[in-house]
Design an enzyme around this catalytic site. Structure first.
Site: not given
Ligand code: NBP
Length: 470
Positions: A12, A15-16, A75, A129, A131, A183, A186-187, A190, A261, A447, A453
């Site tokens: 959460l 993104m989540g 995550v 995608s 953010g 994706k 896409h990046n 980007e 990243k 070559r 070759h």
């Molecule tokens: P955040 O850093 O904001 O959140 C990461 C979440 O993963 C947290 O809820 C964290 O829980 C959880 N987590 C981690 Br860190 N390690 C864990 C583990 N071992 N077990 C369980 N939970 C774990 O990252 P985000 O920006 O929301 O990115 C999430 C995904 O989305 C990534 O793969 C990222 O590349 C992708 N993404 C990000 C963006 C962007 O703009 N930010 C855009 C597109 C895609 P905790 O609270 O317990 O630490």
């Protein structure tokens, strides 16, 4: 506590949590799971009035979901994604569906899908995608995997996705790891767009002497025309933003070392493996790496002098129009590189990608959205198997109109000593494609000279070897 939730979200963070709230805002009941309590508290606070619930316990989380279950994982890629999957498996049942919507490497997605299929679980890879804002208000969602499994979550993804021209920017793009592959590309695009825009900034600031207000006005103007896009729009805003600490423009206070990243590097690696050149993306990754060598850059600037000013005597207005056209050409050539890579991957990995659908779902919600994607979409509607994007007559006309300006900007920057490697690579890519004969004949001769070759001839079939020193 709400039970029998239609969807679950693990992780959460930025993104989540936002994606879960977006889904719930469309009326779907959703349960969140996060290992630490702080983000659960935020979910409770931000989800007031919405059909959401949350827990820090994986067993309880799984029990909150309607069967067969559907769980979205958001995550970080790598060990975190593996650890989350491991923590859920003991509580899942055959037929349940896991969707990894983080930026996972496509090869990890293939590995996980195979391992989970052996346990009777469905696993899909999806790229999101847009953010933080996109996740909350409507992202572009690139999904890959099993068609029937996707049907179970399609209404949720289509409701939560951005809309462009009334159509949802979410689609099942193909089989297996195709969602994460698309994706990743896409990046990569980007990265290239950001580097190209940064090079226009350098050209205007160091080359033409524009100040931040003028830069903001230029990008704003560009955003009203053919370059209309998310990245140009935010760039215009960045140059007008004042620093709360100093009152001066914030952009000048930011260290010139660009982080990453890894998805740009992955794109470059995949392109090398698939023998499909993406030189503008390569240049963008390389420039982010180079930006970190600050001490060495300062030493070299002391030794060789730092470039300043353009050698071009043309008026500012003419230069700005040229620069705009050069960027237009370079962005189209970058899309062409990305699409060529998708096409190659689709053939090699049997994804069954439809590039018109890819262009369609990139039109809204995502970071590389732009007005140009309508042209790409039309091109792939005309010819779905288009081998190279700029062989389409519509795209070819646009590149014909702009490539002389791309050449003028690259030569002007080169003479002034301004670094524009992304622009240079786009131009080199274009000139190589339109060379009926490349100097690769010499490489074949070399070559054969040192390594026997062999080579092929233009006037006879078969392979040949010459004793060059005889
Ligand atoms: P955040 O850093 O904001 O959140 C990461 C979440 O993963 C947290 O809820 C964290 O829980 C959880 N987590 C981690 Br860190 N390690 C864990 C583990 N071992 N077990 C369980 N939970 C774990 O990252 P985000 O920006 O929301 O990115 C999430 C995904 O989305 C990534 O793969 C990222 O590349 C992708 N993404 C990000 C963006 C962007 O703009 N930010 C855009 C597109 C895609 P905790 O609270 O317990 O630490």
């Amino acid at each position: 506590m709400i039970k029998n939730c239609e969807i679950g979200v693990v992780g959460l963070g930025v993104m989540g949590r936002n994606f879960l709230l977006n889904i719930a805002g469309h009326g779907f009941s959703a349960a969140g799971y996060n290992r630490t309590p702080e983000k659960l508290a935020l979910l409770k606070e931000e989800g007031k009035g919405l059909p959401v619930t949350g827990t820090g316990d994986p067993k309880e989380f799984v029990a909150l979901l309607r069967r067969p279950r559907a769980v979205i994982i958001l995550v970080p890629a790598g060990a975190a994604a593996d650890s989350v999957i491991e923590s859920l498996i003991p509580f899942l049942e055959k037929g349940d569906l896991l969707i990894d919507a983080g930026n996972s490497h496509y090869k990890d997605t293939e590995r996980r899908a195979a391992a989970l299929a052996a346990q009777g679980l469905f696993f899909m890879g999806a790229g999101i995608s847009g953010g933080e804002e996109g996740a909350r208000k409507g992202p572009s969602i690139m999904i890959g995997g099993d068609k029937n499994a996707y049907e179970r979550v399609r209404p949720i993804f289509e409701a939560a996705a951005a809309k462009a021209g009334g159509e949802p920017c979410a689609a099942l793009l193909g089989s297996g790891s195709s969602g994460h592959f698309v994706k990743m590309v896409h990046n990569g695009i980007e990265y290239a767009f950001m580097q190209l825009i940064a090079e226009t900034y350098d050209f205007m600031r160091r080359g033409l002497g524009l100040d931040n207000e003028e830069l903001s006005a230029v990008y704003s103007g560009w955003n009203k025309g053919e370059l209309n896009s998310y990245l140009i729009e935010i760039t215009a805003r960045i140059f007008s933003r004042a620093d709360e600490k100093t009152g001066k423009k914030l952009v000048d206070a930011i260290r010139d070392a660009a982080g990453q990243k890894g998805t740009g590097m992955w794109t470059t690696q995949a392109a090398l493996e698939l023998r499909t050149p993406v030189p503008t993306i390569d240049a963008a990754v390389a420039m982010r790496d180079l930006s970190f060598y600050e001490t060495e850059r300062a030493a070299a600037a002391g030794l060789f002098g730092t470039p300043a000013g353009t050698s071009d005597a043309d008026s500012g207005e003419k230069n700005l129009a040229r620069l705009r056209n050069a960027l237009h050409a370079a962005m189209l050539l970058t899309y062409a590189q990305g699409m060529a890579l998708l096409s190659a991957a689709s053939k090699k990995r049997g994804y069954g990608l439809d590039l018109e659908t890819v262009a369609r779902i990139w039109r809204g919600g995502c970071i590389i959205r732009s007005a140009m994607l309508e042209d790409l979409r039309s091109a792939y509607l005309r010819e779905p198997a288009l081998p190279v994007l700029f062989l389409d007559p519509g795209i070819a006309k646009k590149i014909k109109d702009c490539h002389e300006d791309l050449r003028a900007i690259v030569s002007s920057a080169a003479l002034a000593g301004l670094p524009v490697p992304a622009f240079m690579s786009a131009l080199g890519y274009f000139d190589a494609w339109r060379s009926g004969r490349l100097p690769a004949n010499l490489i074949q001769a070399q070559r054969d000279y040192f390594g026997a070759h062999t080579y092929e001839r233009t006037d006879a079939k078969g392979t040949f070897h010459t004793e060059w020193e005889k």
